[in-house]
Design a protein around this motif. Sequence first.
Motif, PDB file in Angstrom:
ATOM      1  N   GLU A   6       0.829  -1.204   0.000  1.00  0.00           N
ATOM      2  CA  GLU A   6       0.000   0.000   0.000  1.00  0.00           C
ATOM      3  C   GLU A   6       0.863   1.253   0.000  1.00  0.00           C
ATOM      4  N   SER A   7       1.972   1.204   0.753  1.00  0.00           N
ATOM      5  CA  SER A   7       2.850   2.378   0.799  1.00  0.00           C
ATOM      6  C   SER A   7       3.508   2.610  -0.555  1.00  0.00           C
ATOM      7  N   ASP A   8       3.839   1.524  -1.260  1.00  0.00           N
ATOM      8  CA  ASP A   8       4.429   1.668  -2.607  1.00  0.00           C
ATOM      9  C   ASP A   8       3.450   2.310  -3.564  1.00  0.00           C
ATOM     10  N   VAL A   9       2.194   1.862  -3.512  1.00  0.00           N
ATOM     11  CA  VAL A   9       1.174   2.435  -4.384  1.00  0.00           C
ATOM     12  C   VAL A   9       0.986   3.913  -4.075  1.00  0.00           C
ATOM     13  N   GLU A  10       0.929   4.238  -2.758  1.00  0.00           N
ATOM     14  CA  GLU A  10       0.752   5.636  -2.375  1.00  0.00           C
ATOM     15  C   GLU A  10       1.919   6.493  -2.855  1.00  0.00           C
ATOM     16  N   LYS A  11       3.120   5.893  -2.825  1.00  0.00           N
ATOM     17  CA  LYS A  11       4.303   6.633  -3.271  1.00  0.00           C
ATOM     18  C   LYS A  11       4.241   6.910  -4.769  1.00  0.00           C
ATOM     19  N   VAL A  12       3.834   5.871  -5.523  1.00  0.00           N
ATOM     20  CA  VAL A  12       3.710   6.053  -6.972  1.00  0.00           C
ATOM     21  C   VAL A  12       2.652   7.102  -7.293  1.00  0.00           C
ATOM     22  N   MET A  13       1.519   7.019  -6.595  1.00  0.00           N
ATOM     23  CA  MET A  13       0.451   7.993  -6.811  1.00  0.00           C
ATOM     24  C   MET A  13       0.940   9.405  -6.509  1.00  0.00           C
ATOM     25  N   ASP A  51     -10.309   6.275  -6.695  1.00  0.00           N
ATOM     26  CA  ASP A  51      -9.872   5.469  -5.559  1.00  0.00           C
ATOM     27  C   ASP A  51      -8.426   5.040  -5.682  1.00  0.00           C
ATOM     28  N   GLY A  52      -7.735   5.548  -6.712  1.00  0.00           N
ATOM     29  CA  GLY A  52      -6.327   5.226  -6.854  1.00  0.00           C
ATOM     30  C   GLY A  52      -6.036   4.001  -7.687  1.00  0.00           C
ATOM     31  N   GLU A  53      -7.070   3.266  -8.152  1.00  0.00           N
ATOM     32  CA  GLU A  53      -6.859   2.068  -8.955  1.00  0.00           C
ATOM     33  C   GLU A  53      -6.745   2.430 -10.428  1.00  0.00           C
ATOM     34  N   PRO A  54      -5.811   1.812 -11.171  1.00  0.00           N
ATOM     35  CA  PRO A  54      -5.673   2.103 -12.602  1.00  0.00           C
ATOM     36  C   PRO A  54      -6.874   1.576 -13.384  1.00  0.00           C
ATOM     37  N   VAL A  55      -7.270   2.304 -14.420  1.00  0.00           N
ATOM     38  CA  VAL A  55      -8.374   1.893 -15.278  1.00  0.00           C
ATOM     39  C   VAL A  55      -7.872   1.851 -16.710  1.00  0.00           C
ATOM     40  N   PRO A  56      -8.471   0.997 -17.580  1.00  0.00           N
ATOM     41  CA  PRO A  56      -8.026   0.916 -18.975  1.00  0.00           C
ATOM     42  C   PRO A  56      -8.227   2.242 -19.694  1.00  0.00           C
ATOM     43  N   HIS A  57      -7.314   2.566 -20.560  1.00  0.00           N
ATOM     44  CA  HIS A  57      -7.406   3.793 -21.349  1.00  0.00           C
ATOM     45  C   HIS A  57      -6.843   3.498 -22.734  1.00  0.00           C
ATOM     46  N   ASP A  58      -7.729   3.362 -23.722  1.00  0.00           N
ATOM     47  CA  ASP A  58      -7.302   2.984 -25.069  1.00  0.00           C
ATOM     48  C   ASP A  58      -6.337   3.990 -25.663  1.00  0.00           C
TER      49      ASP A  58
END
Length: 335
Positions: A6-13, A51-58
């Motif tokens: 979770e901390s890694d994701v927060e850091k990337v965000m 919510d911080g989750e990646p979503v598809p983007h064509d």
Amino acid sequence: MSDSGESDVEKVMEDIKQLAAAEAAEKAAQEEKGVAPFKGGEELMKGIASDGEPVPHDDLIHPEEAKAKDPAECLLEEGEWKKNDMFFEYRVKEGEALRLAGNELFKAGKFSEAAVKYRKGLYYAVFDESQFNFELQDEHRLSVVKTVTPLRLNYALCLCKDDYKPLCPPLPDLESRFKEAAENCTEVLNWFDPKEPQEGMQPADHVKALYRRATARMKDQDFDRARGDLKQALRLEPGNKEVRAAVATLKTLEQGDIARQKALWSSVVDKVDQLNKEEQAAEEAAAAAAGEEREETAEEKKDKIRGMLEELEKQDEEARQLGWWGGIKKMFGWG
């Protein structure tokens, strides 16, 4: 997810947000200078949900596809995959399955429905030139050739049927269908280029492509190029009955076309003759009217001259009655 994850994701965000903020400031500064900014962090933020989750983007995965999409995508039903989201093997398998489905519809006499299946199969199985030549391995190219060749030829055959109807886009309308049929046959014939022949092509498909392109061109009144296709097909397979029958049909069509052109030109000549006759009659009427006018003018002159002669004769008679001395006195008013 673990605390470290979770901390890694927060850091990337946080890093992405800082990049977007920095680029926003840079964008404002560049706009003041009239310079177009580079898009990066802002586009990445578009691919992240709240919510911080990646979503598809064509547009991020396939930016070149976002600009120009295949018109055949409108044939896809809800839930069906787009070709750019599928691996090579699945695309070819889907194209082959659609070819078989089209064959069943064709056997049932449902040519328009079969055309839809064949066109949809081409959507999946056809790769652009760069993908076909540089991204696919030899065995993959053979699979594509084996599937695409009958798809194109069968699609062209459906378009040339008298019962064909354009059920939905991007299938061509009744006026342009023969050109699209000929174009699909040409795509197959390009693989028979003697300078760069494509491995896996069969001689029978060469004759079939020429024959079906000739058929499309005959139906499109393109008799000269149809004759060239049939001659080439006969050189490859002199005993082909279908090609020979097509040659006979072409001769009949050409004779009918000549007769039709003669009838057309005959009607044109008749109209021109009629116009010439009408114009000549108008000219003659105008000339007659002008002649009558000239005759009336001459008659008036004759009357005038006749009057003058009568006046002279009258004066001469008076002169004889008065004698020469009386005439002189009358002339000078002496009397």
